[in-house]
Design an enzyme around this catalytic site. Sequence first.
Site, short mmCIF file in Angstrom:
data_model
loop_
_atom_site.label_atom_id
_atom_site.label_comp_id
_atom_site.label_asym_id
_atom_site.label_seq_id
_atom_site.Cartn_x
_atom_site.Cartn_y
_atom_site.Cartn_z
N GLU A 281 0.82 -1.22 0.00
CA GLU A 281 0.00 0.00 0.00
C GLU A 281 0.86 1.26 0.00
OE1 GLU A 281 -2.94 0.29 3.13
OE2 GLU A 281 -4.44 -0.67 1.89
N HIS A 302 8.88 -26.68 -1.50
CA HIS A 302 8.30 -27.85 -2.15
C HIS A 302 7.12 -27.50 -3.05
CE1 HIS A 302 10.81 -30.59 0.25
NE2 HIS A 302 10.77 -29.59 1.12
N LYS A 416 -14.29 -0.09 -3.80
CA LYS A 416 -15.34 0.26 -2.83
C LYS A 416 -16.44 1.06 -3.53
CE LYS A 416 -12.20 0.65 1.08
NZ LYS A 416 -11.60 1.57 2.02
O1 LIG Z 1 -9.19 0.97 9.99
P1 LIG Z 1 -10.05 1.17 8.80
O2 LIG Z 1 -10.38 2.61 8.58
O3 LIG Z 1 -11.30 0.33 8.91
O4 LIG Z 1 -9.27 0.71 7.54
C1 LIG Z 1 -8.85 -0.60 7.31
C2 LIG Z 1 -8.07 -0.72 6.03
O5 LIG Z 1 -8.95 -0.37 4.98
C3 LIG Z 1 -8.53 0.15 3.82
O6 LIG Z 1 -9.33 0.11 2.76
C4 LIG Z 1 -7.17 0.71 3.66
O7 LIG Z 1 -6.66 0.54 2.38
C5 LIG Z 1 -6.20 0.17 4.66
O8 LIG Z 1 -5.05 0.96 4.67
C6 LIG Z 1 -6.80 0.12 6.03
O9 LIG Z 1 -5.86 -0.41 6.93
#
Ligand SMILES: O=P(O)(O)OC[C@H]1OC(O)[C@H](O)[C@@H](O)[C@@H]1O
Length: 431
Positions: A281, A302, A416
């Site tokens: 990331e 293996h 998303k």
């Molecule tokens: O802690 P949160 O805000 O739920 O995020 C959880 C994760 O979600 C994402 O989509 C990010 O790419 C991550 O970098 C992050 O660690």
Amino acid sequence: MALTLNRKYIEGFVGQVELDALADFVSAAHKKIHNKTGAGAEFLGWLDWPSGMDASELARLEETALKLRETADVLVVIGIGGSYLGTKAVQDLLQPAFNLGGVEVVFAGQNISGRYLDDLLMYLEGKEVALNVISKSGTTTEPAIAFRILRNWMMEKYGEEATERIVVSTDEAAGALRKTADEAGYTSFVIPDDIGGRYSVLTPVGLLPLAVAGIDVRALLKGAEEAEKALSASSLEDNAAYLYAAYRQILNMRGYSVEVFASFEPAMAGINEWWKQLFGESEGKQGKGVFPASVIYSTDLHSMGQYLQDGRRMLFETMVSFVEDQAKMEIPFDDENGDGLNYLVDKSLHEVNQQAMEATAMAHVEGGVPILALEVPKIDEYHTGYLLYFFMKACAMSAYLSGVNPFDQPGVEQYKQNMFELLGKPGYEKK
Ligand SMILES: O=P(O)(O)OC[C@H]1OC(O)[C@H](O)[C@@H](O)[C@@H]1O
């Protein structure tokens, strides 16, 4: 030395001249990190976190952990990405592979699988349970779904008492999870604004569940603090994290675009995943970045050994090894020697494993795979804390050397957005 970068397998691939050529870039990136002048500088809170963590918050965290330890058989950590990978990493490395009692930490909210949650609820039946829901943004879908389901289950099981068994770690003010925590009166911890998820393992994100699991979080922080000091040196030759970062970038520029993170210790499985998020990331943007992959040897020799030895040549390896023989397991003598193993009698498994590593490294170098060898004295809280900080510092340096912001992740949003459109989330309707 809490960690050494042994150059014996890399010297044949990368010369001092190439390292020297990067020295000025390293100093410039060092200034960006320490003077907070680079891209994403508002996310450098992790840099002096180990030495600066608030003592009263740490004490409150330990008290909360103790309370949960007294009331729960199982702690369910709900979180995804940086909100659970660090905990899993440290837990895998430091706790016995098979549960010997104590509070068991299990995970949820890392997928959208009904099957997984159904299996988990079956497993939790009849056990005393606590939840630690962790989300920096407080709005991530996977943990939010898992929390809604597990919270309902907790209310049915415990009624009012559920409130005492749920702990929230999230932003100080923003996000739906903060609102829920405040309204329901859950104990909560703050994920600092200036520390991104993948750099957050040493904050309450990792420390609370790890303390519940019985891990000495003060020793973990101590190791990280030692790394904070040792790895604040500005020059390439005095700073192993910078040296590692520089080698990675040199190799990447020369077409070695895949880094295989390898160890001969199955307990490293969680660290593998944490490391992949950290580097993936942080560096995978603007069409750049070393692709982070991982293996556990000798298991994967293996299955992946053939490719490593002889496949497309774009690989380099980072091998982490632990020097001390902590298990002291020896191979016993057998009168009949039917399996022919008597030649190994009196050798410890550690020695055999070390030889397997040496043999693998020699073969891979021969096969054209440059190897960076990281040697850690032993597996304990202190050295784990050191190792985690080492990689965070190296990652920031490496990303700056390649010219990207180590602390954002704009690309993660794309799927998303599509998912919300497909599911018809209010505000995301397709035009
Ligand atoms: O802690 P949160 O805000 O739920 O995020 C959880 C994760 O979600 C994402 O989509 C990010 O790419 C991550 O970098 C992050 O660690």
